[in-house]
Structures are given as C-alpha cells and as structure tokens.
Design a protein around this motif. Structure first.
Motif, short mmCIF file in Angstrom:
data_model
loop_
_atom_site.label_atom_id
_atom_site.label_comp_id
_atom_site.label_asym_id
_atom_site.label_seq_id
_atom_site.Cartn_x
_atom_site.Cartn_y
_atom_site.Cartn_z
N UNK A 7 0.98 -1.09 -0.02
CA UNK A 7 0.02 -0.03 -0.08
C UNK A 7 0.76 1.10 0.07
N UNK A 8 0.53 2.34 -0.86
CA UNK A 8 1.29 3.54 -0.75
C UNK A 8 0.95 4.24 0.57
N UNK A 15 1.84 12.63 -3.66
CA UNK A 15 2.68 12.96 -4.50
C UNK A 15 2.31 12.36 -5.92
N UNK A 16 1.85 11.38 -5.91
CA UNK A 16 1.45 10.75 -7.12
C UNK A 16 0.21 11.44 -7.72
N UNK A 17 -0.76 11.91 -6.99
CA UNK A 17 -1.75 12.77 -7.57
C UNK A 17 -1.29 14.05 -8.13
N UNK A 18 -0.39 14.62 -7.39
CA UNK A 18 0.09 15.95 -7.68
C UNK A 18 0.97 15.86 -9.10
N UNK A 19 1.71 14.51 -9.40
CA UNK A 19 2.67 14.25 -10.38
C UNK A 19 1.54 14.03 -11.57
#
Length: 58
Positions: A7-8, A15-19
């Motif tokens: 799990x993240x 960070x993934x959403x922002x990227x």
C-alpha cells in the motif's frame, strides 16, 4: 517477508496525485500547442476544411 505489492503511504498518494495533475496539464497544453501549430501550417498552405465560416447557410 512477503513479496508483492504494498500500500502507498498518504504522502506517496499525494505526490502521485500531484504528479498526475502536472502530467495531465502538460499533455493538454502540448496538444493545444500542436493543434495550433497544425492549424497555422494549414492556413499558410491555404488548406482548410472547405467550410465558409463567415456565412451561415440554411
């Protein structure tokens, strides 16, 4: 120890959403730029869709 997906963390998800948002914004801007360049190239060569945009026909 088990191998496989994990799990993240909350921070990793943020960070993934922002990227992903940044990548999406870049892709949209790039498509817009390419479309404009393509349309500019067509107008320079006198190529269009054949539709007279100055007059609306019935």
């Amino acid at each position: 120890m088990t191998s496989g997906p994990r799990w993240l963390s909350v921070e990793e998800k943020q960070e993934l959403r922002r990227d992903m948002q940044e990548s999406s914004a870049w892709a949209k801007a790039e498509l817009k730029r390419r479309r404009a360049a393509k349309n500019q190239e067509k107008s320079v060569h006198g190529i269009d869709d054949g539709i007279d945009k100055d007059h609306i026909s019935n």
